[in-house]
Design an enzyme around this catalytic site. Structure first.
Site, PDB file in Angstrom:
ATOM      1  N   ARG A 233      21.129  -3.139   4.952  1.00 27.83           N
ATOM      2  CA  ARG A 233      21.247  -4.760   4.722  1.00 27.83           C
ATOM      3  C   ARG A 233      21.497  -4.894   3.204  1.00 27.83           C
ATOM      4  O   ARG A 233      21.092  -3.981   2.296  1.00 27.83           O
ATOM      5  CB  ARG A 233      19.700  -5.520   4.846  1.00 27.83           C
ATOM      6  CG  ARG A 233      19.354  -5.875   6.194  1.00 27.83           C
ATOM      7  CD  ARG A 233      20.342  -6.844   6.948  1.00 27.83           C
ATOM      8  NE  ARG A 233      19.963  -7.280   8.304  1.00 27.83           N
ATOM      9  CZ  ARG A 233      20.732  -6.742   9.344  1.00 27.83           C
ATOM     10  NH1 ARG A 233      21.559  -5.821   9.084  1.00 27.83           N
ATOM     11  NH2 ARG A 233      20.278  -7.075  10.515  1.00 27.83           N
ATOM     12  N   GLU A 262      26.935 -11.280   1.197  1.00 31.67           N
ATOM     13  CA  GLU A 262      27.822 -11.232   2.136  1.00 31.67           C
ATOM     14  C   GLU A 262      28.089 -12.603   3.030  1.00 31.67           C
ATOM     15  O   GLU A 262      29.180 -12.761   3.697  1.00 31.67           O
ATOM     16  CB  GLU A 262      27.650  -9.980   3.483  1.00 31.67           C
ATOM     17  CG  GLU A 262      26.657 -10.127   4.340  1.00 31.67           C
ATOM     18  CD  GLU A 262      26.306  -9.076   5.196  1.00 31.67           C
ATOM     19  OE1 GLU A 262      26.153  -8.039   4.771  1.00 31.67           O
ATOM     20  OE2 GLU A 262      26.195  -9.441   6.414  1.00 31.67           O
ATOM     21  N   HIS A 294      30.467  -5.351   7.649  1.00 33.06           N
ATOM     22  CA  HIS A 294      29.345  -5.520   8.630  1.00 33.06           C
ATOM     23  C   HIS A 294      29.957  -5.047   9.973  1.00 33.06           C
ATOM     24  O   HIS A 294      29.751  -5.918  10.651  1.00 33.06           O
ATOM     25  CB  HIS A 294      28.666  -6.730   8.563  1.00 33.06           C
ATOM     26  CG  HIS A 294      27.178  -6.660   8.914  1.00 33.06           C
ATOM     27  ND1 HIS A 294      26.322  -7.372   8.218  1.00 33.06           N
ATOM     28  CD2 HIS A 294      26.622  -6.010  10.092  1.00 33.06           C
ATOM     29  CE1 HIS A 294      25.033  -7.142   8.736  1.00 33.06           C
ATOM     30  NE2 HIS A 294      25.402  -6.304   9.791  1.00 33.06           N
TER      31      HIS A 294
HETATM   32  P1  NAD Z   1      13.912   0.982  12.971  1.00 38.45           P
HETATM   33  O1  NAD Z   1      12.924   0.031  12.928  1.00 38.45           O
HETATM   34  O2  NAD Z   1      14.092   1.892  14.175  1.00 38.45           O
HETATM   35  O3  NAD Z   1      13.651   1.930  11.675  1.00 38.45           O
HETATM   36  C1  NAD Z   1      13.274   1.561  10.391  1.00 38.45           C
HETATM   37  C2  NAD Z   1      12.634   2.523   9.707  1.00 38.45           C
HETATM   38  O4  NAD Z   1      12.373   2.032   8.359  1.00 38.45           O
HETATM   39  C3  NAD Z   1      11.189   2.655  10.327  1.00 38.45           C
HETATM   40  O5  NAD Z   1      10.897   4.008  10.309  1.00 38.45           O
HETATM   41  C4  NAD Z   1      10.182   2.297   9.386  1.00 38.45           C
HETATM   42  O6  NAD Z   1       9.035   2.949   9.142  1.00 38.45           O
HETATM   43  C5  NAD Z   1      11.125   2.370   8.019  1.00 38.45           C
HETATM   44  N1  NAD Z   1      10.334   1.529   6.789  1.00 38.45           N
HETATM   45  C6  NAD Z   1       9.858   0.415   6.903  1.00 38.45           C
HETATM   46  N2  NAD Z   1       9.640  -0.011   5.846  1.00 38.45           N
HETATM   47  C7  NAD Z   1       9.979   0.977   4.871  1.00 38.45           C
HETATM   48  C8  NAD Z   1       9.932   1.139   3.425  1.00 38.45           C
HETATM   49  N3  NAD Z   1       9.267   0.009   2.679  1.00 38.45           N
HETATM   50  N4  NAD Z   1      10.343   2.165   2.798  1.00 38.45           N
HETATM   51  C9  NAD Z   1      11.045   3.059   3.384  1.00 38.45           C
HETATM   52  N5  NAD Z   1      11.107   3.035   4.985  1.00 38.45           N
HETATM   53  C10 NAD Z   1      10.638   2.061   5.693  1.00 38.45           C
HETATM   54  O7  NAD Z   1      15.408   0.202  12.582  1.00 38.45           O
HETATM   55  P2  NAD Z   1      16.764   0.610  12.998  1.00 38.45           P
HETATM   56  O8  NAD Z   1      17.022   0.400  14.240  1.00 38.45           O
HETATM   57  O9  NAD Z   1      16.862   1.988  12.591  1.00 38.45           O
HETATM   58  O10 NAD Z   1      17.616  -0.280  12.009  1.00 38.45           O
HETATM   59  C11 NAD Z   1      17.327   0.152  10.694  1.00 38.45           C
HETATM   60  C12 NAD Z   1      18.269  -1.132   9.839  1.00 38.45           C
HETATM   61  O11 NAD Z   1      19.622  -1.055  10.208  1.00 38.45           O
HETATM   62  C13 NAD Z   1      17.590  -2.416  10.197  1.00 38.45           C
HETATM   63  O12 NAD Z   1      16.620  -3.180   9.665  1.00 38.45           O
HETATM   64  C14 NAD Z   1      18.964  -3.314  10.050  1.00 38.45           C
HETATM   65  O13 NAD Z   1      18.904  -3.926   8.724  1.00 38.45           O
HETATM   66  C15 NAD Z   1      20.008  -2.541   9.984  1.00 38.45           C
HETATM   67  N6  NAD Z   1      21.300  -2.509  11.050  1.00 38.45           N
HETATM   68  C16 NAD Z   1      22.692  -2.596  10.639  1.00 38.45           C
HETATM   69  C17 NAD Z   1      23.441  -2.876  11.225  1.00 38.45           C
HETATM   70  C18 NAD Z   1      25.044  -3.004  10.824  1.00 38.45           C
HETATM   71  O14 NAD Z   1      25.991  -3.431  11.698  1.00 38.45           O
HETATM   72  N7  NAD Z   1      25.276  -2.657   9.664  1.00 38.45           N
HETATM   73  C19 NAD Z   1      23.334  -2.889  12.612  1.00 38.45           C
HETATM   74  C20 NAD Z   1      21.836  -2.657  13.149  1.00 38.45           C
HETATM   75  C21 NAD Z   1      20.806  -2.732  12.272  1.00 38.45           C
END
Ligand code: NAD
Length: 334
Positions: A233, A262, A294
């Site tokens: 993000r 964005e 994105h």
């Molecule tokens: P997920 O929930 O499986 O993993 C997120 C991880 O971050 C977890 O392991 C959690 O413990 C950790 N986390 C939470 N708070 C934290 C902190 N303060 N410091 C460090 N780590 C922390 O999520 P995911 O499916 O792996 O997705 C991750 C991110 O990817 C989403 O939050 C979303 O913003 C982003 N995303 C982007 C796109 C894109 O098209 N660019 C698409 C999907 C998701």
């Protein structure tokens, strides 16, 4: 159920229509949902939205007054929804928790490879008949240290791919992932990760604790000339501080699929307009910056999963069934 689907592009219509198979009455709107367009929701018990729709308290109040009861997010992240307002208005929120973590992890790795080997520059050079190699020097990924911030579904897959390249893995997360530990990832404090990683890839959610996680202080802790990748993000990064880091050389490469502001840019064709965002335009001037709009999620498999899960979520709500993808608003702090 009658569903107003906002921020729809041709690909959304294609995949949602196929997944729907006439179960629900989907009405597609091209504009984003915001206070101005909320008038379109009159007569719809459900709305379906994407990442850059504006779901602030005012918009939520307006749609609730129009009779909306279900908000179906076509995304995993829900940082763009005022959850307290949604709870107070008794709205039900459903999302797509995972649609293709592979899509995002593979895109992050594509950015790493492109930046390292200067594919984005080589493509243009060769088209102009310039076959000089100066300025295109890369490095072996093998043996380099990669820091993964947030080792959930996407972070763990990114780690797995990079493990295949022979990288050493460092991780930072509030709860370590056994799959990453099995790869040999070493969990360390953020400062230690930043100080020791040749490449840092961000995969944690945007929450108050992670807003501007990468700001001036974090950049000061980074290894000189490191590569920073953000497919998570935009607001995880203080873009002005990162621009300074690029100018000083502390950040040697930057790959962004997401950007702080964005909402005003991405998903639209602005090629005939003057872009007003000077911070963004400055980023475009660096040879060592690669930006995509994105698109990390944008694979056929992901769009199919998003559409099928969204239709399933709406059906669960319509039939009064427990939906596994409902966001528990009772946990939202008052
Ligand atoms: P997920 O929930 O499986 O993993 C997120 C991880 O971050 C977890 O392991 C959690 O413990 C950790 N986390 C939470 N708070 C934290 C902190 N303060 N410091 C460090 N780590 C922390 O999520 P995911 O499916 O792996 O997705 C991750 C991110 O990817 C989403 O939050 C979303 O913003 C982003 N995303 C982007 C796109 C894109 O098209 N660019 C698409 C999907 C998701």
């Amino acid at each position: 159920m009658k569903v107003a689907v906002f921020s729809t592009k041709s690909y959304d219509r294609t995949f949602l229509t196929a997944a729907n198979a006439d179960k629900h009455e989907l009405v597609f709107f091209e504009p984003r949902l915001n206070l101005e367009t909320s008038v379109l929701t009159a007569g719809f018990p459900a709305v379906c939205v994407f990442v850059n729709d504006s779901l602030d308290a005012k918009t939520l109040r307006a749609i609730a007054q129009n009779g909306v009861r279900l908000l179906a997010l076509r995304s995993a992240g829900f940082n763009h929804v005022d959850l307290a307002a949604a709870r107070d208005l008794d709205l039900t929120l459903v999302r797509v928790p995972a649609y293709s973590p592979y899509a995002v992890a593979e895109h992050a790795v594509a950015m790493i490879l492109s930046l390292n080997r200067n594919i984005h520059r080589a493509y243009n050079r060769v088209r102009e008949g310039n076959f000089a190699l100066d300025g295109l020097l890369g490095f072996d990924l093998h043996g380099k240290t990669v820091g993964i911030v947030g080792t959930g579904k996407i972070g763990a897959l990114t780690a797995k791919i990079l493990h295949g390249f022979g990288c050493r893995l460092l991780g930072y997360d509030v709860s370590p992932n056994p799959d990453c530990l099995a790869l040999g990832m070493e969990y360390v404090a953020l400062a230690q990760l930043l100080g020791n990683s040749d490449i840092v890839s961000l995969h944690c959610p945007l929450i108050p604790e992670t807003y501007h996680l990468i700001g001036a202080e974090a950049i000061g802790q980074m290894k000189l000339g490191m590569m920073l990748i953000n497919t998570s993000r935009g607001q995880l990064i203080d873009t002005k501080a990162v621009t300074k880091g690029l100018k000083s050389g502390r950040i040697g490469y930057l790959g962004l699929d997401v950007y702080e502001q964005e909402t005003d840019l991405f998903f639209e064709d602005l090629s005939n307009q003057v872009i007003q965002d000077d911070v963004f335009v400055r980023l475009l001037t660096f040879p060592n910056v690669l930006i995509t709009g994105h698109q990390a999620f944008f694979t056929e498999e992901a769009l199919q999963n998003i559409a099928e899960t969204t239709i399933g979520n709406i059906t669960d709500f319509e039939r009064g069934r427990t939906c596994p993808n409902q966001i528990d608003l009772r946990k939202v702090q008052k």
